[in-house]
Each structure stands twice: as C-alpha cells, then as structure tokens.
Design an enzyme around this catalytic site. Structure first.
Site, PDB file in Angstrom:
ATOM      1  N   ASP A   1      -0.916  -4.895  17.340  1.00  0.00           N
ATOM      2  CA  ASP A   1       0.486  -4.723  17.681  1.00  0.00           C
ATOM      3  C   ASP A   1       1.149  -3.696  16.767  1.00  0.00           C
ATOM      4  OD1 ASP A   1       3.041  -5.005  18.545  1.00  0.00           O
ATOM      5  OD2 ASP A   1       3.297  -7.086  17.904  1.00  0.00           O
TER       6      ASP A   1
ATOM      7  N   CYS B   1       5.872   3.114  19.812  1.00  0.00           N
ATOM      8  CA  CYS B   1       4.748   2.170  19.954  1.00  0.00           C
ATOM      9  C   CYS B   1       3.583   2.758  20.750  1.00  0.00           C
ATOM     10  CB  CYS B   1       5.214   0.850  20.557  1.00  0.00           C
ATOM     11  SG  CYS B   1       6.056   0.974  22.143  1.00  0.00           S
TER      12      CYS B   1
ATOM     13  N   HIS C   1       4.323  -3.022  16.580  1.00  0.00           N
ATOM     14  CA  HIS C   1       5.764  -3.236  16.490  1.00  0.00           C
ATOM     15  C   HIS C   1       6.266  -3.743  15.145  1.00  0.00           C
ATOM     16  CE1 HIS C   1       5.039  -3.119  20.863  1.00  0.00           C
ATOM     17  NE2 HIS C   1       6.236  -2.576  20.908  1.00  0.00           N
TER      18      HIS C   1
END
Length: 389
Positions: free
Chosen positions: A282, A87, A284
């Site tokens: 994001d 990440c 993820h």
C-alpha cells in the site's frame, strides 16, 4: 493531510484494512512462488521454518514505495509531496524496483535485518529516490510522461503510467553509455490499441518483443532481459468475474511481477493471491524523504518494506489495471509464451491477452494476427489452431 486521515480516506475507497493471513489452508501464490499451508498451521503458529514464516519473509523483502513529503519541488511546480495524488506512480515504482531486484539479486533474495545491506540492494533504492538526481524518481517519471498526461498533482491510470515508464527508460538509456545502463532490461508494452483504452484482449507479438530487445541492445545481441507490461480494461465499474480465474493464474507464472490495480484514485501494488483475495503493498502511508545511496551502508531502509500483508477482494478491483512480467532470457520468455497461450486457451472465451508469432498481411495489405497454441511454440503444428477473431 495527516497519515491517519490518509488511512481513513484509503479505507473508504478500498474498504476496511484487512491484514494478516486468513485461517484458510488454500495455497498462497506470491509472484510465482507457492506457499502451501498445512491443515495444522495457522497465522498464530507461524514459527521458524513454517510455511507462513517463509511467506512473511518473502513478503517483507519486497520493496515498498509510499507517499513522501519534504522532497525538492517537482519541475517548476511547488509540489514537495505526492500525498493524495501519487499512489499510481508509487505503485509503478514498486513494480519496476521489484524487476530490478529480481534481475540483480534473484527471486530467492531475502532482506536480513541483522546484516549490513548489500551494495546492489542499496543501489536499487537509490535509483528511486525523490529527486531529479535519482533516475527513476517521480520527478523524472512525470517529466517523461508529460505527453501521456502525467503531471504533479494529477492522478493517472495504468496505461499512461506504463507508457511513461517506457519513455523514461528509453530516455535514461540514451543518456548513458551501453556499459553503464541504469535499467539493463528492455521494456515492452503489450497493448491492443494506441490509446490503450478500448478494451479487448491485447496481443503479445513475439516478433515485436524480439525487435524491442534487439533495439535495446543496440543490435549487439538478439536478446536482452525484458520487462513486459500489459495494460488491461476488464469491465466497466469493476473487474468482470469472467477474468478473475485468469488474473489469479498469472501469479503462478515464475515471470510474475504482480498487478498495478486498486480502485479509482487509490492504486495499490498487488503482489500475491489466495483464493479470491489479493495481497498488496500500500503506497498510501505518508513518510518523510529518506536519502539512500550505496556508499552509506548503515542507512535505515525500513521505510521501504512492509511486514504486514493487507488483502483486498479481487472482485472489487477497478477494471483498469496492468500486469507485469519479467523474463531474464530467451528461454524464460519462451516459457512465458507457452504459459500465456495455455492460459488464453483455458479462459472460456475471456482471455486477458493472446500470443502471436508475427503480424501477417493478407492479400489486401491489411495486417492480421493469429494466435498460437502451446504446441506450436514448442515447435509442433497442431490441427486445432484457434484463431483470434
């Protein structure tokens, strides 16, 4: 791990996913662009031409990088996915891709769903593909950052990633000729110490940035576009509240590229602010590898964009983070220095970083640095010059 499980894990770390725009009428700053919401406008009333629609178009045009699966092994490892550990690398890819987007297509560029993608836009995405053939893939980033602790399967912090990008850009520049640079801007790390982990306010030295630009251009010009990365440690377990006003203010800079930040083990790319909230992209979500190249104009690039803003309370951020700024020319860099100097002066003794013209040497041969006032940068002396202690 399935995408749903990844999302549940991420929400346990960052907190429940908070999406959309709140009912607040406070202005939103998205990388130097201000969106002023009127009293009568809400997220449900974001019709064509309204401020929130414009914000949504801007946000959805930013480049998203997420976990991918199904790529070729990284180096001599067996890793064919970066799920659970990549990440921070993906967040940093987003920042660098955004710098390239601003440089090549401009800050006002917006992705148009109904039109064939521009060749320049596809060329940018191609650089960040998931193979060694793509200059700025996580494969090549890990290889360039081995000396800073980067390794497939391991999570690293913002400082190590910033230094790794500096090494990767230098390496790619040496591999290609001057007229065909993949990343046609210098990278300068603003850090107060060699290891970057001692905290305190790092110093941006104007002479050092100038030297970086001159060396990047092989001394052909005195200036070149420059990407400034500022790794910071702003507290112990979470960001000290004293720094929050300054962090928020950096998004008003036209040079802003946002923040690499999140919580330990869950990095995000923070691209905008509203009051004490940070809007972020994001990394993820888990997606299959997509091959993008500028010759294939009909490729689906939807996995590189996000239409749903998510936000996180800025006070909950991990104190280890990094700021990014892009200065396309010398005048813009001078403007950045003025803004940064004023921000430090208004920080009530808690500056994110300070600005100095040069490193001075005292009578004992010890290097010293003194900060500048905004009037000095504009060419005027001021009696109330304040000193970095």
């Amino acid at each position: 791990m399935a995408s749903g499980a990844i999302r549940r894990f991420q929400e346990r770390v960052l907190g429940p996913s908070r999406t959309g725009i709140s009912s607040s009428t406070s202005e939103i700053w998205l990388m130097g662009v201000c969106y002023k919401i009127s009293e009568g406008e809400s997220s449900e009333e974001a019709d064509s031409g309204h401020v929130l629609t414009a914000f949504g178009q801007d946000f959805s045009s930013l480049i998203l990088m997420t976990y991918r699966r199904g790529f070729g092994p990284i180096g001599d490892t067996t890793y064919t996915s970066d799920v659970n550990w990549g990440c921070m690398l993906r967040s940093s890819q987003m920042l660098f891709a955004q710098a390239l987007l601003f440089q090549r297509l401009g800050r006002s560029w917006r992705k148009k769903e109904s039109e064939t993608p521009e060749e320049e836009y596809l060329g940018i995405l191609e650089h960040f593909g998931d193979s060694e053939a793509s200059a700025f893939s996580i494969h090549n980033l890990i290889l360039a950052g081995e000396s800073y602790g980067l390794a497939a399967g391991s999570w690293v912090g913002p400082y190590a990633v910033c230094r790794s990008w500096e090494s990767l850009v230098r390496k790619k520049r040496e591999e290609t000729d001057v007229k065909n640079k993949l990343f046609s801007m210098a990278v300068h790390i603003v850090s107060g110490s060699e290891d970057g982990e001692r905290g305190g306010a790092p110093i941006l030295c104007i002479e050092d940035v100038t030297k970086t630009c001159v060396e990047f251009s092989d001394r052909e010009t005195e200036w070149t576009p420059v990407l400034l990365l500022v790794p910071l440690v702003l507290g112990l377990d979470k960001v000290n509240p004293r720094y929050l006003p300054s962090l928020i203010a950096t998004f008003t800079f036209p040079q802003s590229l946002g923040i690499l930040g999140g919580k330990p083990g869950a990095s995000t790319y923070i691209v905008g602010v509203q009051e004490d909230k940070g809007f972020y992209l994001d990394p993820h979500d888990v997606q299959q590898v997509v091959t993008v190249n500028k010759e294939t104009r009909d490729v689906d690039t939807s996995s590189y964009h996000c239409n749903t803003p998510r936000y996180v309370p800025l006070e909950s951020l991990d104190p280890s983070l990094a700021l990014g700024f892009y200065c396309p020319d010398k005048a813009d860099f001078d403007d950045f220095c003025i803004r940064a100097t004023k921000l430090a002066a208004d920080s009530n003794g808690a500056p994110l970083f300070t600005v100095t013209q040069s490193h001075r040497t005292n009578d004992c041969g010890i290097a010293e640095s003194s900060t500048l006032t905004s009037t000095e940068i504009c060419g005027e002396e001021h009696e109330d010059e304040w000193q970095l202690l």
